[in-house]
Write an enzyme that holds these catalytic residues in place. Sequence first.
Site, short mmCIF file in Angstrom:
data_model
loop_
_atom_site.label_atom_id
_atom_site.label_comp_id
_atom_site.label_asym_id
_atom_site.label_seq_id
_atom_site.Cartn_x
_atom_site.Cartn_y
_atom_site.Cartn_z
N HIS A 101 0.84 -1.20 0.00
CA HIS A 101 0.00 0.00 0.00
C HIS A 101 0.87 1.24 0.00
O HIS A 101 1.96 1.26 0.56
CB HIS A 101 -0.94 0.02 1.21
CG HIS A 101 -0.26 -0.23 2.51
ND1 HIS A 101 0.06 -1.50 2.96
CD2 HIS A 101 0.18 0.62 3.48
CE1 HIS A 101 0.64 -1.42 4.13
NE2 HIS A 101 0.75 -0.14 4.47
N HIS A 103 0.76 5.10 1.24
CA HIS A 103 0.07 6.12 2.04
C HIS A 103 0.18 7.45 1.30
O HIS A 103 1.28 7.85 0.89
CB HIS A 103 0.77 6.33 3.38
CG HIS A 103 0.73 5.17 4.32
ND1 HIS A 103 -0.15 5.08 5.37
CD2 HIS A 103 1.50 4.05 4.39
CE1 HIS A 103 0.07 3.96 6.05
NE2 HIS A 103 1.08 3.32 5.47
P1 AMP Z 1 1.50 0.22 7.46
O1 AMP Z 1 1.84 0.43 8.91
O2 AMP Z 1 2.35 1.02 6.50
O3 AMP Z 1 1.47 -1.26 7.12
O4 AMP Z 1 0.05 0.81 7.26
C1 AMP Z 1 -1.10 0.09 7.48
C2 AMP Z 1 -2.20 1.10 7.67
O5 AMP Z 1 -3.44 0.44 7.52
C3 AMP Z 1 -2.21 1.78 9.04
O6 AMP Z 1 -1.99 3.18 8.88
C4 AMP Z 1 -3.60 1.47 9.58
O7 AMP Z 1 -4.20 2.56 10.25
C5 AMP Z 1 -4.36 1.12 8.32
N1 AMP Z 1 -5.49 0.21 8.51
C6 AMP Z 1 -5.49 -1.00 9.13
N2 AMP Z 1 -6.70 -1.55 9.08
C7 AMP Z 1 -7.49 -0.68 8.40
C8 AMP Z 1 -8.87 -0.68 8.01
N3 AMP Z 1 -9.70 -1.69 8.31
N4 AMP Z 1 -9.34 0.39 7.34
C9 AMP Z 1 -8.53 1.42 7.04
N5 AMP Z 1 -7.23 1.47 7.36
C10 AMP Z 1 -6.72 0.44 8.03
#
Ligand code: AMP
Length: 141
Positions: A101, A103
């Site tokens: 993903h 951001h």
């Molecule tokens: P990372 O730490 O780069 O792997 O980012 C994962 C992101 O996914 C975090 O910023 C979380 O807040 C976000 N996240 C996890 N579960 C969900 C969800 N169900 N809906 C939206 N965002 C999510």
Amino acid sequence: MKHDDCIFCKIVAGEIPSAKVYEDEHVYAFLDISQVTTGHTLVIPKVHTTDIFETPAEIAGELFARVPKIANAIKQVYNPEGVNLLNNNGIFAGQSVYHLHIHIIPRYDDKDGFNAKWVTRDDQFYLGELQEMAKDINDAI
Ligand code: AMP
Ligand code: ZN
């Protein structure tokens, strides 16, 4: 391919609710639940790929191709001063969800919730060393 235990695959499949920002054949974008800054958005490929290391070039290309128009839409709505693009790979890079993903983090000021600390070491490397390091990486491509 969908991974049954992947939360982002479940979001793409509509099995877990999300605040969808954009969707097309290849890509899904939705608001990050943590909203580090207002408008914080995740852009993901619809096919499961764990991280940048295992991502084929075509999937990476389709993914990043959508980022400018989504970033521009966020800019239009929230009028930030800028955005940071962030992609975490591996535990020490801060990855918590193992589905690739990007951001998109809108930036409003220097105390807005996002802070990436850079410890610079530009006084510790001569150009010749950097060129040797660059050659090692280039040889591995
Ligand atoms: P990372 O730490 O780069 O792997 O980012 C994962 C992101 O996914 C975090 O910023 C979380 O807040 C976000 N996240 C996890 N579960 C969900 C969800 N169900 N809906 C939206 N965002 C999510
Ligand atoms: Zn997945």
